[in-house]
Design a protein around this motif. Structure first.
Motif, PDB file in Angstrom:
ATOM      1  N   GLY A 378       0.816  -1.210   0.000  1.00 53.53           N
ATOM      2  CA  GLY A 378       0.000   0.000   0.000  1.00 53.53           C
ATOM      3  C   GLY A 378       0.841   1.248   0.000  1.00 53.53           C
ATOM      4  O   GLY A 378       2.017   1.229  -0.353  1.00 53.53           O
ATOM      5  N   GLY A 379       0.214   2.335   0.390  1.00 50.77           N
ATOM      6  CA  GLY A 379       0.909   3.608   0.389  1.00 50.77           C
ATOM      7  C   GLY A 379      -0.022   4.719   0.803  1.00 50.77           C
ATOM      8  O   GLY A 379      -1.118   4.482   1.313  1.00 50.77           O
ATOM      9  N   SER A 380       0.400   5.934   0.556  1.00 45.57           N
ATOM     10  CA  SER A 380      -0.361   7.087   1.020  1.00 45.57           C
ATOM     11  C   SER A 380      -0.560   8.075  -0.113  1.00 45.57           C
ATOM     12  O   SER A 380       0.015   7.947  -1.199  1.00 45.57           O
ATOM     13  CB  SER A 380       0.379   7.774   2.171  1.00 45.57           C
ATOM     14  OG  SER A 380       1.468   8.526   1.671  1.00 45.57           O
ATOM     15  N   ALA A 381      -1.375   9.079   0.179  1.00 42.25           N
ATOM     16  CA  ALA A 381      -1.620  10.157  -0.780  1.00 42.25           C
ATOM     17  C   ALA A 381      -0.553  11.239  -0.590  1.00 42.25           C
ATOM     18  O   ALA A 381      -0.836  12.336  -0.122  1.00 42.25           O
ATOM     19  CB  ALA A 381      -3.020  10.726  -0.585  1.00 42.25           C
ATOM     20  N   THR A 387       2.347  10.045   7.691  1.00 42.65           N
ATOM     21  CA  THR A 387       1.526   8.917   8.141  1.00 42.65           C
ATOM     22  C   THR A 387       2.363   7.759   8.654  1.00 42.65           C
ATOM     23  O   THR A 387       1.840   6.845   9.291  1.00 42.65           O
ATOM     24  CB  THR A 387       0.629   8.415   6.999  1.00 42.65           C
ATOM     25  OG1 THR A 387       1.448   8.001   5.889  1.00 42.65           O
ATOM     26  CG2 THR A 387      -0.344   9.495   6.551  1.00 42.65           C
ATOM     27  N   LYS A 388       3.673   7.781   8.361  1.00 42.63           N
ATOM     28  CA  LYS A 388       4.615   6.752   8.825  1.00 42.63           C
ATOM     29  C   LYS A 388       4.255   5.367   8.270  1.00 42.63           C
ATOM     30  O   LYS A 388       4.405   4.351   8.950  1.00 42.63           O
ATOM     31  CB  LYS A 388       4.653   6.691  10.359  1.00 42.63           C
ATOM     32  CG  LYS A 388       4.814   8.034  11.043  1.00 42.63           C
ATOM     33  CD  LYS A 388       6.133   8.706  10.691  1.00 42.63           C
ATOM     34  CE  LYS A 388       6.281  10.028  11.440  1.00 42.63           C
ATOM     35  NZ  LYS A 388       7.534  10.742  11.088  1.00 42.63           N
ATOM     36  N   THR A 389       3.797   5.332   7.030  1.00 43.47           N
ATOM     37  CA  THR A 389       3.334   4.069   6.453  1.00 43.47           C
ATOM     38  C   THR A 389       4.261   3.511   5.379  1.00 43.47           C
ATOM     39  O   THR A 389       3.900   2.540   4.710  1.00 43.47           O
ATOM     40  CB  THR A 389       1.933   4.255   5.854  1.00 43.47           C
ATOM     41  OG1 THR A 389       1.898   5.451   5.061  1.00 43.47           O
ATOM     42  CG2 THR A 389       0.880   4.338   6.942  1.00 43.47           C
ATOM     43  N   ASP A 390       5.432   4.115   5.198  1.00 41.91           N
ATOM     44  CA  ASP A 390       6.357   3.566   4.210  1.00 41.91           C
ATOM     45  C   ASP A 390       6.946   2.256   4.727  1.00 41.91           C
ATOM     46  O   ASP A 390       7.290   2.121   5.901  1.00 41.91           O
ATOM     47  CB  ASP A 390       7.469   4.560   3.891  1.00 41.91           C
ATOM     48  CG  ASP A 390       8.239   4.995   5.133  1.00 41.91           C
ATOM     49  OD1 ASP A 390       7.580   5.349   6.120  1.00 41.91           O
ATOM     50  OD2 ASP A 390       9.483   4.951   5.113  1.00 41.91           O
ATOM     51  N   LEU A 391       7.037   1.275   3.815  1.00 49.54           N
ATOM     52  CA  LEU A 391       7.618  -0.027   4.147  1.00 49.54           C
ATOM     53  C   LEU A 391       9.102   0.035   3.809  1.00 49.54           C
ATOM     54  O   LEU A 391       9.497  -0.007   2.641  1.00 49.54           O
ATOM     55  CB  LEU A 391       6.911  -1.134   3.354  1.00 49.54           C
ATOM     56  CG  LEU A 391       5.396  -1.222   3.553  1.00 49.54           C
ATOM     57  CD1 LEU A 391       4.808  -2.371   2.733  1.00 49.54           C
ATOM     58  CD2 LEU A 391       5.045  -1.373   5.025  1.00 49.54           C
ATOM     59  N   LYS A 392       9.896   0.134   4.824  1.00 47.34           N
ATOM     60  CA  LYS A 392      11.321   0.395   4.626  1.00 47.34           C
ATOM     61  C   LYS A 392      12.020  -0.801   3.984  1.00 47.34           C
ATOM     62  O   LYS A 392      11.877  -1.938   4.435  1.00 47.34           O
ATOM     63  CB  LYS A 392      11.972   0.750   5.966  1.00 47.34           C
ATOM     64  CG  LYS A 392      11.450   2.059   6.548  1.00 47.34           C
ATOM     65  CD  LYS A 392      12.041   2.362   7.901  1.00 47.34           C
ATOM     66  CE  LYS A 392      11.651   3.745   8.394  1.00 47.34           C
ATOM     67  NZ  LYS A 392      10.194   3.951   8.438  1.00 47.34           N
ATOM     68  N   GLY A 393      12.773  -0.513   2.928  1.00 52.43           N
ATOM     69  CA  GLY A 393      13.567  -1.534   2.264  1.00 52.43           C
ATOM     70  C   GLY A 393      12.794  -2.458   1.348  1.00 52.43           C
ATOM     71  O   GLY A 393      13.365  -3.412   0.814  1.00 52.43           O
ATOM     72  N   ARG A 412       6.685  -2.651  -2.992  1.00 49.86           N
ATOM     73  CA  ARG A 412       5.445  -2.742  -2.209  1.00 49.86           C
ATOM     74  C   ARG A 412       4.961  -1.411  -1.661  1.00 49.86           C
ATOM     75  O   ARG A 412       3.937  -1.363  -0.978  1.00 49.86           O
ATOM     76  CB  ARG A 412       5.629  -3.767  -1.090  1.00 49.86           C
ATOM     77  CG  ARG A 412       5.701  -5.186  -1.632  1.00 49.86           C
ATOM     78  CD  ARG A 412       6.178  -6.178  -0.605  1.00 49.86           C
ATOM     79  NE  ARG A 412       5.326  -6.191   0.583  1.00 49.86           N
ATOM     80  CZ  ARG A 412       5.628  -6.878   1.688  1.00 49.86           C
ATOM     81  NH1 ARG A 412       6.770  -7.572   1.744  1.00 49.86           N
ATOM     82  NH2 ARG A 412       4.820  -6.849   2.720  1.00 49.86           N
ATOM     83  N   ASN A 413       5.683  -0.337  -1.959  1.00 46.31           N
ATOM     84  CA  ASN A 413       5.216   1.003  -1.594  1.00 46.31           C
ATOM     85  C   ASN A 413       4.596   1.657  -2.828  1.00 46.31           C
ATOM     86  O   ASN A 413       5.292   1.944  -3.805  1.00 46.31           O
ATOM     87  CB  ASN A 413       6.382   1.860  -1.096  1.00 46.31           C
ATOM     88  CG  ASN A 413       6.891   1.421   0.259  1.00 46.31           C
ATOM     89  OD1 ASN A 413       6.235   1.605   1.277  1.00 46.31           O
ATOM     90  ND2 ASN A 413       8.074   0.812   0.274  1.00 46.31           N
ATOM     91  N   ILE A 414       3.285   1.861  -2.784  1.00 44.71           N
ATOM     92  CA  ILE A 414       2.595   2.501  -3.903  1.00 44.71           C
ATOM     93  C   ILE A 414       2.468   3.987  -3.603  1.00 44.71           C
ATOM     94  O   ILE A 414       1.908   4.382  -2.580  1.00 44.71           O
ATOM     95  CB  ILE A 414       1.198   1.890  -4.125  1.00 44.71           C
ATOM     96  CG1 ILE A 414       1.300   0.393  -4.374  1.00 44.71           C
ATOM     97  CG2 ILE A 414       0.499   2.570  -5.294  1.00 44.71           C
ATOM     98  CD1 ILE A 414      -0.041  -0.309  -4.493  1.00 44.71           C
ATOM     99  N   HIS A 415       2.976   4.798  -4.491  1.00 49.63           N
ATOM    100  CA  HIS A 415       2.876   6.245  -4.330  1.00 49.63           C
ATOM    101  C   HIS A 415       1.662   6.725  -5.126  1.00 49.63           C
ATOM    102  O   HIS A 415       1.697   6.792  -6.353  1.00 49.63           O
ATOM    103  CB  HIS A 415       4.164   6.919  -4.797  1.00 49.63           C
ATOM    104  CG  HIS A 415       5.355   6.543  -3.958  1.00 49.63           C
ATOM    105  ND1 HIS A 415       5.652   7.166  -2.771  1.00 49.63           N
ATOM    106  CD2 HIS A 415       6.284   5.571  -4.126  1.00 49.63           C
ATOM    107  CE1 HIS A 415       6.740   6.612  -2.236  1.00 49.63           C
ATOM    108  NE2 HIS A 415       7.133   5.635  -3.040  1.00 49.63           N
ATOM    109  N   PHE A 416       0.588   7.052  -4.408  1.00 51.48           N
ATOM    110  CA  PHE A 416      -0.664   7.426  -5.068  1.00 51.48           C
ATOM    111  C   PHE A 416      -0.692   8.889  -5.490  1.00 51.48           C
ATOM    112  O   PHE A 416      -1.550   9.279  -6.280  1.00 51.48           O
ATOM    113  CB  PHE A 416      -1.843   7.150  -4.131  1.00 51.48           C
ATOM    114  CG  PHE A 416      -2.090   5.690  -3.890  1.00 51.48           C
ATOM    115  CD1 PHE A 416      -2.759   4.913  -4.822  1.00 51.48           C
ATOM    116  CD2 PHE A 416      -1.643   5.081  -2.727  1.00 51.48           C
ATOM    117  CE1 PHE A 416      -2.983   3.566  -4.598  1.00 51.48           C
ATOM    118  CE2 PHE A 416      -1.869   3.732  -2.488  1.00 51.48           C
ATOM    119  CZ  PHE A 416      -2.539   2.970  -3.429  1.00 51.48           C
TER     120      PHE A 416
END
Length: 682
Positions: A378-381, A387-393, A412-416
């Motif tokens: 997932g990711g954030s807008a 939001t601290k939702t980045d999946l590191k690495g 696995r980090n989607i940048h919306f």
């Protein structure tokens, strides 16, 4: 000319008139789209779409989304004709109570319906989510000579879909992501519900989508099956851009209302049905007539689908031998099963008076889970740093680029981007595709931009996780435009949405556990920007009490309180502070943490009574939001300290003081309640 080509007008008209008869019998529905779009739907479903009517959940199938969900009669005709579990009796009961053919397509209700559509633009964005899903799975699991993920996503879209802002947001992202396995057929009939489309919609649609990075084609004759077929072939050949095929059709084709908005959303009427059938050389009687040759032709999809699935299963078996670990992982994702040990590294946070924001705690938790939970994506807008939702690495989901080694569809980090509405709808598409537990993230105030996909996820029972941070006016100086007041109550009002607002870091860890274990509905995690004390769980009840929705954190002597203080999230530490002061004054106080109304309502009545006994009427709820809904927990004699106006721009500590969220004010309100209770017994 072979027999199939000779009979193709018969096949197309079979779709048309099943749909028309469906609408007419129900005396409700939309006949215009099926009459005009039947040729393109026929061509796609019989020549290009890989699917198995006897196993609608076959993972290797192509996905078809009717984004123009008002044209549901078209989809039901296709599903019945090609052999899905949707009988003629079912479609004769179109739009009736208990029917498997409801007014708009509903996922999980009708076999073969991939996603619930009707609110325009949502289906198109869902389809983009499905295309993202295919691209990610292919990048993660396919290996040389072992291609197990290789399917396409198709959507049929309308003028209304393209007018809705969500479609623009999603299409822009799809072009950026170069989703070459996505094809949208645009039913360009140039008519809307109220008038001709030119009254509001005169832009050059093809050029707009070209600017987004799409491959576009214009077909002038929506009845030219050969041209439609060739366009679909060219779309398949285009592997680095999503495709939009603009097909010029005629709303209500063949009817006296052709090209009129009057054919859009109302039955044609018996006389016009008769005239339309005569015009297109179709028997006036009986209704729901299906020529034997047409049914035989459409039912070829059953055998074709079985063969396609068998071939895929053979490839999958070879893949299992060559790559057993990857195969095991993929199979678990297909079954929506969490991997063993996924929660082994979730941190336990030590007691800390300063503590940390629940968004920060959530960031630590998600990054402890993600390496062991490959379906989590997932990711954030455009808000990851907040939001601290980045999946590191774990990489960014973006088109592979030799110059940017970290860019890959396997990321696995989607940048919306700043596209909250599209983000919610795309995440729904990921979940509907299967193989994912997707999440999105933004500030709680901006959940308003996402209301349609939030509601549709709940309606579809999709396992989606919404992460909403900056959960109250305590975010401070940004002011009332960014300070949520009514949003929490609004989310709680959505049926089948699980809302959780944890009180500290350890409740946050449990909240993420619950969110990932919950499989039959979406979850909204409501998190703070400001630091929250990490409660001493040797002194207070264990954070696992969150699973019950509400639990006793601290209690009065002998479990017999005079007063119950209830709070969620950041206000829990506030009521604990107030309870300490009240206890010093000899008042017996129970403190209840209530992170989730929905979980609490699922408890048996006796267990709810044990937490909030009916006999104790002096109850004070404390929450940085509107009062709405709290009546059920505080009762007629209770009170609620909330926020019934918009916020203001000031430091957080000033706002909390000015709005009355202090120990002193909580104590004063509590003692006022006790005084009223005492007076009632005199």
């Amino acid at each position: 000319m072979n027999d199939t080509n000779t009979l193709e007008p018969l096949y197309v008209n079979t779709i048309r008139f099943l749909s028309v008869d469906m609408v007419q019998k129900a005396n409700s529905g939309h006949p215009g789209l099926p009459l005009g779009a039947a040729p393109m739907a026929y061509t796609l479903w019989t020549r290009w779409l890989r699917h198995n009517p006897h196993n609608p959940q076959w993972f290797g199938r192509d996905r078809f989304v009717l984004s123009a969900g008002h044209g549901s009669a078209l989809l039901y005709s296709l599903l019945h004709l090609t052999g899905y579990d949707l009988s003629l009796d079912d479609i004769k009961r179109f739009r009736q109570w208990g029917s498997k053919a409801p007014g708009h397509p509903e996922r999980g209700h009708t076999p073969g319906v991939e996603t619930t559509t009707g609110p325009l633009g949502q289906g198109m964005a869902n389809a983009i989510g499905m295309a993202i899903a295919e691209a990610h799975l292919a990048a993660r699991y396919n290996r040389p000579n072992h291609t197990v993920i290789d399917h396409h996503t198709y959507a049929l879209v309308s003028d209304g879909d393209l007018m809705e802002g969500v479609a623009s947001e999603a299409a822009s992202l799809a072009g950026h992501l170069k989703l070459g396995k996505l094809t949208c057929l645009y039913d360009d009939n140039q008519v809307t519900l109220a008038a001709g489309a030119n009254i509001t919609f005169t832009e050059e649609r093809a050029r707009r989508f070209e600017a987004y990075g799409w491959h576009t084609q214009l077909l002038e004759d929506g009845n030219d099956l050969a041209a439609i077929d060739a366009a679909l072939h060219r779309a398949r050949e285009e592997t680095t851009r999503p495709s939009l095929i603009l097909v010029r059709t005629h709303l209500g084709y063949g009817s006296p209302k052709q090209d009129s908005f009057k054919a859009h959303g109302s039955p044609l009427g018996k006389e016009d049905v008769r005239l339309t059938k005569q015009k297109l050389d179709w028997p006036v009687e009986p209704d729901f007539f299906i020529p034997a040759a047409a049914l035989s032709h459409f039912r070829e999809a059953v055998e074709r689908g079985k063969k396609d699935e068998a071939a895929w299963n053979k490839r999958l078996a070879a893949y299992a031998k060559a790559f057993p670990e990857l195969h095991t992982e993929l199979e678990a994702r297909r079954r929506h099963e969490p991997p063993q040990g996924w929660d082994a590294d979730i941190p336990v946070f030590p007691a800390d008076a300063k503590g940390l924001a629940s968004r920060d705690a959530a960031g630590k938790v998600i990054n402890a889970i993600a390496p062991k939970f490959p379906a989590l994506i997932g990711g954030s807008a455009d808000l990851d740093p907040s939001t601290k939702t980045d999946l590191k690495g774990l990489g960014d989901f973006n088109p592979p680029d030799p110059a940017e080694k970290t860019w890959s569809y396997a990321g696995r980090n989607i940048h919306f981007g700043v596209r909250e509405h599209a983000m919610g709808a795309i995440v729904n598409g990921l979940a509907a595709h299967g193989g994912f537990v997707p999440y999105d993230a933004t500030f709680l105030i901006f959940s308003d931009y996402m209301r349609p996909p939030i509601r549709l996820a709940a309606l579809m029972q999709l396992h989606v996780i919404h992460v909403y941070t900056h959960d109250s006016l305590a975010l401070g100086e940004d002011g009332p435009t960014h300070q949520p007041v009514e949003q929490l109550a609004g989310l709680r009002s959505v049926p089948n949405l699980l809302v959780i607002r944890p009180a500290d870091a350890n409740e946050t860890a449990v909240a993420w556990r619950v969110a990932l274990e919950t499989r039959d509905r979406p979850v909204a995690l409501i998190l703070s920007r400001q630091e929250l004390p990490t409660l001493d769980r040797k002194r207070y009840a264990a954070a696992d009490g969150l699973r019950r929705g509400a639990y006793i954190l601290s209690d009065a002597p002998n479990g017999k309180p005079d007063l119950i203080l209830i709070a969620s999230g950041s206000e829990v530490s506030l009521i604990l502070g107030a309870a300490e002061q009240l206890k010093q004054e000899g008042i017996a106080v129970r403190c209840v943490s209530m992170p989730s109304w929905e979980l609490f309502e699922n408890l048996p009545e006796a267990e709810r009574e044990a937490v909030l006994p009916t006999a104790v009427t002096a109850r004070l709820a404390v929450e940085l939001g509107v009062r709405q809904g709290w009546e059920r927990y505080i009762g007629d004699r209770g009170d609620m300290l909330g926020v019934e106006t918009f916020g203001a721009s000031a430091p957080a500590e000033v706002l909390l003081r000015e709005y009355g969220f202090t120990v002193e004010h909580v104590c004063a309100r509590a003692k006022g309640l006790l005084a009223l209770a005492a007076a009632a017994y005199r």
